[in-house]
Scaffold this motif. Structure first.
Motif, PDB file in Angstrom:
ATOM      1  N   GLY A  38      -4.023 -48.155  -3.965  1.00  0.00           N
ATOM      2  CA  GLY A  38      -3.190 -49.434  -3.881  1.00  0.00           C
ATOM      3  C   GLY A  38      -2.210 -49.319  -2.863  1.00  0.00           C
ATOM      4  N   ASP A  39      -1.936 -48.142  -2.280  1.00  0.00           N
ATOM      5  CA  ASP A  39      -1.218 -47.662  -1.139  1.00  0.00           C
ATOM      6  C   ASP A  39      -1.528 -48.480   0.221  1.00  0.00           C
ATOM      7  N   LYS A  40      -0.688 -49.156   0.744  1.00  0.00           N
ATOM      8  CA  LYS A  40      -1.243 -49.711   1.932  1.00  0.00           C
ATOM      9  C   LYS A  40      -1.199 -48.926   3.186  1.00  0.00           C
ATOM     10  N   VAL A  41      -2.495 -48.525   3.737  1.00  0.00           N
ATOM     11  CA  VAL A  41      -2.590 -47.811   5.177  1.00  0.00           C
ATOM     12  C   VAL A  41      -2.490 -49.035   6.401  1.00  0.00           C
ATOM     13  N   TYR A  42      -1.609 -48.692   7.167  1.00  0.00           N
ATOM     14  CA  TYR A  42      -1.236 -49.602   8.281  1.00  0.00           C
ATOM     15  C   TYR A  42      -2.092 -49.204   9.350  1.00  0.00           C
TER      16      TYR A  42
END
Length: 331
Positions: A38-42
């Motif tokens: 669920g963590d955003k990878v930019y």
């Protein structure tokens, strides 16, 4: 039997579609990483000026290494090849590819300005660096002060360059913020104060070592006496010095640059180059990734910072050689 088979095939198709919708996303370069837990990878596009430029290559490598410290950022590096049209096309492609952030190291700031503005208008976090493009509403910047970079050299050159000296000047591309500001600094901080000094050759070598070598070959044929090389970056200074390394007529020549590259500090250690000012790619890369992270995660909405530019000469060069050794640039 046929009815149950049909139900089974439909269920299988639905499961396949759902699996496809949740498969990891990749960018056009194939280096994107999935969002995990669920963590955003930019996704960040870094558009370098030119990998053939020693400082630009140093900075691109430093950015790549610094990005490895961030679990939430993936950086793709693109080579602008010292071409405005190539850089602009790369920026447009990054916009189309919907990168979360674009870092631009301009070849010519004014040529890249409209494309940086397009990135901002598209809602993409935009950062300009080395050199910053001033006046873009909504863009951030990480840079150094080019006037001060040249000034720290020019101030010591006032005492080092002999009276009635002949000097040559190597400039970066016109319209580039760093190129123009460094030349302006040398004019105000040195040439205006030393009217006895004669410029016997001045050319635009576009930060390029080979171009600097070509100009220096012409100058040494036309002038038996050249007392100093004043270059707006280390790469051009090193190119000019390469031409005269075996020519006894220029054994005492002074040479000034900017960047503090691995090559330059070794030349200073050897007593071949006089001084440079540090534009640390390591410091820039660290600030670029920190800035990107803060902007991407919403901690900040606008960041504009400069790194320091200390003078490097024979008295302190060992410190900077060790810096490059720690980073693996000097073995």
């Amino acid at each position: 039997m046929k009815k149950w088979l049909a139900v089974f095939l439909v269920a299988t198709l639905i499961m396949s579609m759902l699996a496809g919708c949740t498969s990891p996303a990749t960018n056009e370069e194939g280096t994107g990483e999935p969002e995990e837990s669920g963590d955003k990878v930019y996704r960040v596009a870094y558009v370098a000026r030119a990998q053939a430029d020693s400082f630009a290559a140093w900075l691109a490598n430093a950015v790549k290494e610094e990005a490895d410290k961030y679990d939430n950022i993936v950086v793709d590096i693109f080579d602008g090849q010292a071409s405005d049209s190539t850089q602009n096309a790369l920026i447009e492609n990054a916009i189309t590819s919907k990168y979360d952030a674009i870092i631009i190291q301009p070849n010519n700031g004014e040529a890249q300005r409209p494309y940086a503005e397009k990135a901002v208008a598209a809602g993409i976090i935009t950062i300009t660096t080395n050199a910053r493009i001033d006046g873009i509403q909504g863009a951030s910047s990480v840079d150094a002060d080019p006037y001060e970079q040249a000034k720290v050299n020019a101030v010591v050159a006032l005492e080092q360059i002999p009276q009635n000296a002949n000097v040559v000047v190597l400039k970066g591309p016109p319209g580039n913020f760093h190129a123009d500001a460094r030349r302006d600094s040398w004019q105000k901080e040195f040439f205006d104060k030393r009217p006895d000094v004669k410029i016997v050759g001045e050319e635009i070598a576009n930060w390029n070592k080979d171009e600097a070598m070509n100009y220096m070959e012409t100058w040494v044929q036309a002038n038996s006496k050249i007392d100093a090389i004043i270059a707006m970056n280390d790469n051009m200074a090193a190119g000019a010095l390469e031409v005269i390394k075996d020519d006894s007529r220029f054994s005492e020549i002074l040479a000034y640059g900017v960047d503090g590259t691995a090559e330059a500090v070794l030349l200073i250690e050897e007593g071949v180059m006089t001084s440079t000012s540090l534009q640390s790619a390591y410091a820039l890369a660290s600030a670029l990734l920190d800035t990107s992270n803060k902007l991407l995660t919403g901690v900040e909405t606008q960041i504009d910072i400069d790194i320091d530019c200390p003078l490097i000469n024979k008295d302190n060069v060992t410190e900077y050689i060790e810096m490059h050794k720690r980073a693996g640039a000097i073995r």
